[in-house]
Design a protein around this motif. Structure first.
Motif, PDB file in Angstrom:
ATOM      1  N   ASP A 103      -4.919  -1.021  -7.096  1.00 34.32           N
ATOM      2  CA  ASP A 103      -6.885  -0.764  -6.673  1.00 34.32           C
ATOM      3  C   ASP A 103      -6.178   1.169  -6.266  1.00 34.32           C
ATOM      4  OD1 ASP A 103      -9.312  -0.427  -5.752  1.00 34.32           O
ATOM      5  OD2 ASP A 103      -8.746  -0.343  -3.557  1.00 34.32           O
ATOM      6  N   LYS A 116       0.928  -1.085   0.223  1.00 41.28           N
ATOM      7  CA  LYS A 116       0.276  -0.310   0.048  1.00 41.28           C
ATOM      8  C   LYS A 116       0.757   1.005  -0.100  1.00 41.28           C
ATOM      9  CE  LYS A 116      -3.935  -2.415   2.304  1.00 41.28           C
ATOM     10  NZ  LYS A 116      -5.940  -1.370   2.961  1.00 41.28           N
ATOM     11  N   GLN A 174      -9.341   8.394  -0.109  1.00 39.16           N
ATOM     12  CA  GLN A 174      -8.554   8.111   0.962  1.00 39.16           C
ATOM     13  C   GLN A 174      -6.737   8.842   0.635  1.00 39.16           C
ATOM     14  OE1 GLN A 174      -9.400   7.434   4.192  1.00 39.16           O
ATOM     15  NE2 GLN A 174     -11.600   8.223   3.688  1.00 39.16           N
ATOM     16  N   THR A 207      -3.109   0.039  -3.515  1.00 37.49           N
ATOM     17  CA  THR A 207      -2.716  -0.582  -3.070  1.00 37.49           C
ATOM     18  C   THR A 207      -2.129  -1.230  -4.611  1.00 37.49           C
ATOM     19  OG1 THR A 207      -4.598  -0.942  -1.447  1.00 37.49           O
ATOM     20  CG2 THR A 207      -3.565  -2.962  -2.155  1.00 37.49           C
ATOM     21  N   ASP A 256      -7.628   4.310  -4.373  1.00 44.31           N
ATOM     22  CA  ASP A 256      -8.698   5.279  -3.767  1.00 44.31           C
ATOM     23  C   ASP A 256      -8.913   6.323  -3.642  1.00 44.31           C
ATOM     24  OD1 ASP A 256     -10.142   6.607  -1.193  1.00 44.31           O
ATOM     25  OD2 ASP A 256     -10.063   4.326  -0.041  1.00 44.31           O
TER      26      ASP A 256
END
Length: 67
Positions: free
Chosen positions: A31, A2, A36, A40, A33
């Motif tokens: 991924d 991450k 936030q 990832t 986000d």
């Protein structure tokens, strides 16, 4: 792994980061986000190499980790 990434604001940002990671591993799962500020990555990529790819795409990696 991450990454906390600064500067991501839209779908274009997500696509740019995904493309950058896919240059290292076309089969990687990425991924993003946006709210936030977390990316990832699951694939056969070293943490430092993935962070460098994100940086070269124009974004600032504030935190990186294997978990």
């Amino acid at each position: 792994m991450k990454f906390e990434v600064e500067g991501m604001t839209c779908g274009h940002c997500a696509r740019a980061i995904t493309r950058a990671i896919h240059t290292l591993d076309p089969d990687a799962r990425v991924d993003v986000d946006l709210p936030q500020g977390i990316v990832t990555v699951e694939g056969a990529i070293l943490v430092d190499a993935a962070a460098d790819a994100i940086t070269h795409a124009g974004y600032t990696v504030r935190e990186r980790g294997a978990g």
